[in-house]
Design a protein around this motif. Structure first.
Motif, mmCIF file in Angstrom:
data_model
loop_
_atom_site.group_PDB
_atom_site.id
_atom_site.type_symbol
_atom_site.label_atom_id
_atom_site.label_comp_id
_atom_site.label_asym_id
_atom_site.label_seq_id
_atom_site.Cartn_x
_atom_site.Cartn_y
_atom_site.Cartn_z
ATOM 1 N N ALA A 68 129.352 58.669 72.530
ATOM 2 C CA ALA A 68 128.437 59.672 73.295
ATOM 3 C C ALA A 68 128.438 61.017 72.425
ATOM 4 C CB ALA A 68 128.890 59.657 74.688
ATOM 5 N N GLY A 69 127.477 61.785 72.742
ATOM 6 C CA GLY A 69 127.313 63.198 71.942
ATOM 7 C C GLY A 69 126.107 63.132 71.313
ATOM 8 N N SER A 70 126.104 64.354 70.477
ATOM 9 C CA SER A 70 124.800 64.883 69.770
ATOM 10 C C SER A 70 124.898 64.143 68.456
ATOM 11 C CB SER A 70 124.702 66.188 69.623
ATOM 12 O OG SER A 70 126.100 66.571 69.041
ATOM 13 N N SER A 71 126.073 63.889 67.850
ATOM 14 C CA SER A 71 126.001 62.961 66.638
ATOM 15 C C SER A 71 127.219 61.975 66.746
ATOM 16 C CB SER A 71 126.519 63.993 65.535
ATOM 17 O OG SER A 71 127.659 64.841 65.560
ATOM 18 N N PRO A 72 126.673 60.906 67.427
ATOM 19 C CA PRO A 72 127.701 59.914 67.678
ATOM 20 C C PRO A 72 127.933 59.222 66.246
ATOM 21 C CG PRO A 72 125.637 59.033 68.312
ATOM 22 C CD PRO A 72 125.532 60.621 67.802
ATOM 23 N N SER A 73 129.392 58.533 66.421
ATOM 24 C CA SER A 73 130.050 57.886 65.443
ATOM 25 C C SER A 73 130.764 56.734 65.988
ATOM 26 C CB SER A 73 130.828 58.435 64.469
ATOM 27 O OG SER A 73 130.052 59.524 63.777
ATOM 28 N N PRO A 74 130.109 55.664 66.496
ATOM 29 C CA PRO A 74 130.643 54.574 67.409
ATOM 30 C C PRO A 74 131.742 53.929 66.505
ATOM 31 C CG PRO A 74 128.298 54.349 67.598
ATOM 32 C CD PRO A 74 128.509 55.276 66.407
ATOM 33 N N ARG A 75 131.823 53.699 65.288
ATOM 34 C CA ARG A 75 132.944 52.900 64.491
ATOM 35 C C ARG A 75 134.118 53.605 64.440
ATOM 36 N NH1 ARG A 75 130.503 48.522 62.232
ATOM 37 N NH2 ARG A 75 128.177 48.298 62.023
ATOM 38 N N ASP A 76 133.970 54.968 64.557
ATOM 39 C CA ASP A 76 135.267 55.859 64.406
ATOM 40 C C ASP A 76 136.286 55.583 65.412
ATOM 41 O OD1 ASP A 76 134.098 56.954 62.384
ATOM 42 O OD2 ASP A 76 133.619 59.046 63.245
ATOM 43 N N TYR A 77 135.745 54.753 66.438
ATOM 44 C CA TYR A 77 136.804 54.717 67.832
ATOM 45 C C TYR A 77 137.329 53.138 67.658
ATOM 46 C CZ TYR A 77 135.080 59.073 68.404
ATOM 47 O OH TYR A 77 134.709 60.406 68.463
ATOM 48 N N GLY A 78 136.855 52.157 66.850
ATOM 49 C CA GLY A 78 137.212 50.960 66.897
ATOM 50 C C GLY A 78 136.465 50.110 68.085
ATOM 51 N N ILE A 79 136.661 48.971 67.902
ATOM 52 C CA ILE A 79 136.069 47.951 69.044
ATOM 53 C C ILE A 79 136.420 48.090 70.241
ATOM 54 C CG2 ILE A 79 135.839 45.368 69.197
ATOM 55 C CD1 ILE A 79 136.432 44.831 66.490
ATOM 56 N N ALA A 80 135.405 48.260 71.060
ATOM 57 C CA ALA A 80 135.652 48.459 72.559
ATOM 58 C C ALA A 80 135.912 47.176 73.347
ATOM 59 C CB ALA A 80 134.602 49.171 73.366
ATOM 60 N N GLY A 81 135.223 46.125 72.707
ATOM 61 C CA GLY A 81 135.493 44.599 73.371
ATOM 62 C C GLY A 81 134.368 43.763 72.749
ATOM 63 N N TYR A 82 134.397 42.467 73.337
ATOM 64 C CA TYR A 82 133.385 41.843 72.915
ATOM 65 C C TYR A 82 132.517 41.274 73.894
ATOM 66 C CZ TYR A 82 136.712 41.485 69.225
ATOM 67 O OH TYR A 82 137.753 41.838 68.195
ATOM 68 N N THR A 83 131.142 40.832 73.569
ATOM 69 C CA THR A 83 130.248 40.251 74.633
ATOM 70 C C THR A 83 130.417 39.250 75.407
ATOM 71 O OG1 THR A 83 128.665 39.653 72.942
ATOM 72 C CG2 THR A 83 128.220 41.958 73.583
ATOM 73 N N PRO A 84 130.322 39.066 76.519
ATOM 74 C CA PRO A 84 129.796 40.256 77.638
ATOM 75 C C PRO A 84 130.975 41.236 77.718
ATOM 76 C CG PRO A 84 130.057 38.216 78.713
ATOM 77 C CD PRO A 84 130.302 38.075 77.273
ATOM 78 N N LEU A 85 130.514 42.438 77.771
ATOM 79 C CA LEU A 85 131.614 43.306 77.993
ATOM 80 C C LEU A 85 131.008 44.592 79.231
ATOM 81 C CD1 LEU A 85 134.119 44.675 77.171
ATOM 82 C CD2 LEU A 85 132.847 46.165 75.238
ATOM 83 N N ASP A 86 132.043 44.860 80.088
ATOM 84 C CA ASP A 86 131.561 45.998 81.264
ATOM 85 C C ASP A 86 132.067 47.375 80.543
ATOM 86 O OD1 ASP A 86 130.091 44.458 82.649
ATOM 87 O OD2 ASP A 86 131.997 43.881 83.876
ATOM 88 N N LEU A 87 131.392 48.364 80.270
ATOM 89 C CA LEU A 87 131.955 49.536 79.914
ATOM 90 C C LEU A 87 131.752 50.695 80.951
ATOM 91 C CD1 LEU A 87 130.582 49.651 76.224
ATOM 92 C CD2 LEU A 87 132.938 48.967 76.925
ATOM 93 N N LYS A 88 132.530 51.684 81.066
ATOM 94 C CA LYS A 88 132.296 52.881 81.839
ATOM 95 C C LYS A 88 131.749 54.183 80.919
ATOM 96 C CE LYS A 88 133.693 51.845 86.056
ATOM 97 N NZ LYS A 88 133.060 52.114 87.479
ATOM 98 N N LEU A 89 130.461 54.243 80.938
ATOM 99 C CA LEU A 89 129.954 55.015 80.175
ATOM 100 C C LEU A 89 129.675 56.695 80.612
ATOM 101 C CD1 LEU A 89 127.756 52.738 78.155
ATOM 102 C CD2 LEU A 89 129.752 53.513 77.601
ATOM 103 N N PRO A 90 129.604 57.625 79.843
ATOM 104 C CA PRO A 90 129.391 58.929 80.542
ATOM 105 C C PRO A 90 127.829 59.118 80.614
ATOM 106 C CG PRO A 90 129.835 59.309 78.326
ATOM 107 C CD PRO A 90 130.142 57.710 78.690
ATOM 108 N N LYS A 91 127.329 59.899 81.644
ATOM 109 C CA LYS A 91 125.944 60.083 81.716
ATOM 110 C C LYS A 91 125.360 60.662 80.647
ATOM 111 C CE LYS A 91 122.843 62.477 85.168
ATOM 112 N NZ LYS A 91 122.510 63.054 86.204
ATOM 113 N N GLY A 92 124.063 60.434 80.302
ATOM 114 C CA GLY A 92 123.385 61.011 78.943
ATOM 115 C C GLY A 92 123.263 59.843 77.889
ATOM 116 N N PRO A 93 122.919 60.565 76.681
ATOM 117 C CA PRO A 93 122.907 59.696 75.532
ATOM 118 C C PRO A 93 124.099 59.050 75.070
ATOM 119 C CG PRO A 93 122.920 61.938 74.840
ATOM 120 C CD PRO A 93 122.911 61.904 76.327
#
Length: 731
Positions: A68-93
């Motif tokens: 999340a954030g103005s200039s996101p870089s998802p790969r920097d934080y590694g794999i969050a899991g494998y589909t189907p996957l439930d995530l707790k995401l912050p409000k916003g983009p």
């Protein structure tokens, strides 16, 4: 006494305030912070409101990255899991990336405003094939340069990733002819090619040999032609030239051949004799003699002035097999030829069979017996059925049954197919193997007869990626085909592991991961100081076992105990289990205690943020407050209430002399614990224990050890309600 109570109360308030201070001002921010793994980059704490978003894909088991954030870089934080996957995401983009091998990567920008679900349909991505180039058995291609589609890609041996399609392969090496061919590669195909290069032809010279009397011309001991002769294709250098003529000594000379030039030599044979004589006799009378097909009368005969050279002598007589012999007449010499005839067999029906082979030196078997190498021509076989096998190493047997008819020739060519034996191996074992779509078996397995040529081999094993490769089989050569099967990604992902470690706690019913351990430190009442170490002994879902030690003290009494926790079942966030502790301790003036606790526990986990648990605990104890006579004799001091004349005033002793006496009891406690994760390494906990309905419905007897008459750090009366707050460290 009240002053000490105030001190204790202040300490307790300070402990509770400390805990509340940690988790109070910004609970969400404090609890969401995670310890950073070494790699990948640690994810920043999530601030503010979060929503549950389910990420799914078709097909499933795709890796999910998010940021999340103005200039996101998802790969920097590694794999969050494998589909189907439930995530707790912050409000916003929020930006997510979904990635699966052999499928095109999908990126999606979300505007998270509520609990939601997102499903992405993945598009098949072209996967490269692999071209494995190896040097053949002669090693001629080793080190050769490889050009693919005109671009230098390396040397042999090597492996090249190529996109599916038509590619031009070129292999070059000095001193060898260039090799070139077109190669068709399919997606994920593994094609193996054994290369052998042909040496380039060296420049040669030629030789013109003449003779004054003719004769046969030999170069380096090999007959080339009759004189005059032109011998081409000679390597540059010295060669021995010979001319041989019957009746004359051989002529010999060394000649130097130069590349691109013709050397000339002339042989002088000297005087020679051009004829010899034959004497021909026979074992039978009336045998007619033929020389080179011309009748010379009946044996015996004398033939003079026979031209030197090769001739054919025949002897014929009715009812006898013809006699035939090839001989060489030497000039100036007489030779004796003896003709021996054999009686012809009686006339009978005969079958005629001619067998040829597409491969030289193949052996022919007739009705199980070898009759020599092909081509075979037999005219003396009995009419009827016969079984023919044509065999050669490295080729599949050719088999045919024939039905011979008298004087009707049967002619056929045996088409031998080159074969090889293949052995199939895989890591791990047990993969099913197929060749060109035909099942072979499970590894390790063999197929003894596989036709030469290119074949597609597939390995399949549940829970692993399929392996597909194209191999080239050469006749007569055994080969091992192996595959290293890669497992399908099936979590937990590094981020899920991080969450599991963040949620670790020695409280509640859920046990720790095997080898993980926690250290708890707290302040409370009645035990002012509390410390505990817990380690995960084993974890076989849904069961698990933790073991550890714990230390408690209210200064005038200190205890040490061992404890264990067993998880019995778990479903989603809910877990149930049991726990027990056994220990004892000692205090001032001869005090000592022993106790045993056993509890049933149920806990509810709120992701990796918090755990709430309830338990019902049976606690039994035995306490001693006054030393025995033996202890007093050994110098142990005693409290005032133990002395003669004093203890009688304490109704708690029920008129018994407390010296060496033990005061035992048991209780049923209810308890509740809340654990908050501060980050990956630290959590805060708050625990309350009470006797259900105590002072309202039930009026249990107090425990003497928890009253200030016997331990000055206690309240005046046992309050029947207790608590502990503190910090847990997770490793």
């Amino acid at each position: 006494m009240m002053r000490s109570h105030s001190v204790v109360g202040a300490a307790l308030l300070f402990g509770f305030a400390s805990v509340l201070g940690v988790v109070g001002p910004e609970p969400t921010a404090a609890l969401a912070q995670s310890a950073a793994p070494a790699t990948p980059k640690p994810r920043p704490r999530v601030k503010g409101k979060t929503y549950k978003v389910r990420i799914d894909s078709s097909p499933q088991q795709a890796a999910v990255y998010w940021d999340a954030g103005s200039s996101p870089s998802p790969r920097d934080y590694g794999i969050a899991g494998y589909t189907p996957l439930d995530l707790k995401l912050p409000k916003g983009p929020v930006k997510i990336i979904v990635e699966l091998r052999a499928w095109k990567t999908q990126e999606r920008d979300l505007d998270v405003r509520k609990n939601d679900s997102v499903t992405l349909t993945l598009e098949r991505a072209p996967m490269p094939g692999k071209l494995d180039l190896r040097a053949g058995g002669d090693g001629s291609a080793a080190g050769a340069e490889v050009y693919i589609d005109g671009v230098l890609r390396g040397t042999v041996p090597n492996k090249y990733d190529l996109f599916a399609g038509h590619h031009q392969l070129e292999v070059r090496k000095p001193g060898y002819k260039s090799f070139s061919e077109w190669v068709d590669i399919s997606e994920e195909e593994h094609r193996t090619r054994d290369l052998s290069l042909e040496k380039t032809e060296q420049p040669t010279g030629s030789l013109l040999v003449t003779s004054d009397q003719g004769g046969d011309v030999f170069v380096d001991g090999i007959r080339r032609d009759a004189s005059p002769a032109i011998v081409n294709g000679l390597t540059p250098g010295d060669h021995i030239v010979e001319v041989k003529l019957v009746g004359a000594p051989p002529w010999r000379q060394s000649v130097t051949v130069v590349a691109g030039q013709q050397a000339k030599v002339s042989a002088s044979m000297g005087p020679s004799v051009s004829s010899g004589s034959l004497r021909i006799i026979a074992t039978e009378a009336e045998v007619e003699v033929f020389l080179d097909g011309e009748s010379k009368g009946k044996a015996p005969v004398e033939l003079k002035d026979v031209k030197a050279g090769q001739h054919i002598v025949e002897g014929r007589k009715p009812r006898f097999k013809p006699f035939e012999q090839a001989l060489r007449v030497a000039a100036g010499e007489q030779q004796l030829i003896r003709i021996k005839l054999e009686a012809a067999p009686e006339d009978r029906a005969r079958g005629i069979l001619k067998v040829q082979s597409t491969v030289p030196d193949a052996e022919v078997f007739l009705d199980g017996s070898s009759v020599g190498k092909a081509p075979m021509d037999r005219r003396d076989l009995d009419p009827g059925k016969h079984y023919i096998v044509v065999r050669k190493d490295g080729y599949a047997d050719f088999k045919r049954e024939v039905d011979l008819v008298e004087n009707v020739p049967i002619v056929f060519a045996a088409e031998l197919r080159a074969i090889a034996g293949l052995k199939f191996l895989s890591n791990p074992r047990g993969a099913t193997v197929s060749i060109d779509g035909e099942p072979v078996g499970a590894t390790p397995t063999t197929r003894p007869e596989v036709p030469a040529g290119e074949h597609v081999v597939e390995f399949k094993l549940a829970g692993h990626f399929d392996s597909r490769q194209t191999i080239k089989v050469e006749g007569g050569r055994e080969r091992i085909v192996s595959a290293d099967l890669k497992p399908l990604p099936t979590g937990p992902s590094p981020e899920q592991m991080l969450r599991t470690k963040t949620a670790m706690s020695s409280w509640g019913a859920a046990t720790l991961p095997t080898g993980g351990f926690t250290a708890d430190i707290g302040l409370g009442y009645p035990y002012i100081f509390f410390a505990r170490l817990t380690v995960g002994a084993f974890n076989l879902k849904p069961a698990g076992l933790d073991l550890g030690v714990e230390f408690q003290s209210f200064f005038q009494m200190t205890t040490l105990a061992i404890h264990g926790r067993m998880q019995l079942a778990a479903s989603g966030p809910l877990a149930v289990g049991v726990r027990a502790a056994f220990g004892g301790g000692a205090g001032t003036n001869g005090k000592n205690t022993a106790f045993f606790d056993a509890a049933a526990v149920a806990s509810l986990a709120f992701a990796d943020v918090a755990v709430f648990s309830l338990d019902l605990r049976l606690s039994a104890w035995t306490d001693q407050f006054c030393p025995s006579a033996d202890q007093l004799a050994n110098g142990v001091s005693q409290s005032d209430y133990c002395k003669d004349g004093t203890w009688q005033t304490y109704g708690e002793f029920e008129g018994k002399d407390p010296a060496g006496q033990r005061f035992s009891g048991s209780r049923i406690y209810s308890g509740m614990t809340v654990v908050f994760a501060i980050d990956r390494r630290m959590s805060a906990f708050l625990r309350l224990d009470f006797l259900p309905g105590a002072g309202i419905i039930t009026f249990p007897r107090p425990r003497l050890a928890f009253e200030d008459k016997f331990n000055s750090t206690m309240f005046e009366h046992d309050p029947l309600y207790y608590g502990t707050a503190g910090i847990s460290f997770k490793f």
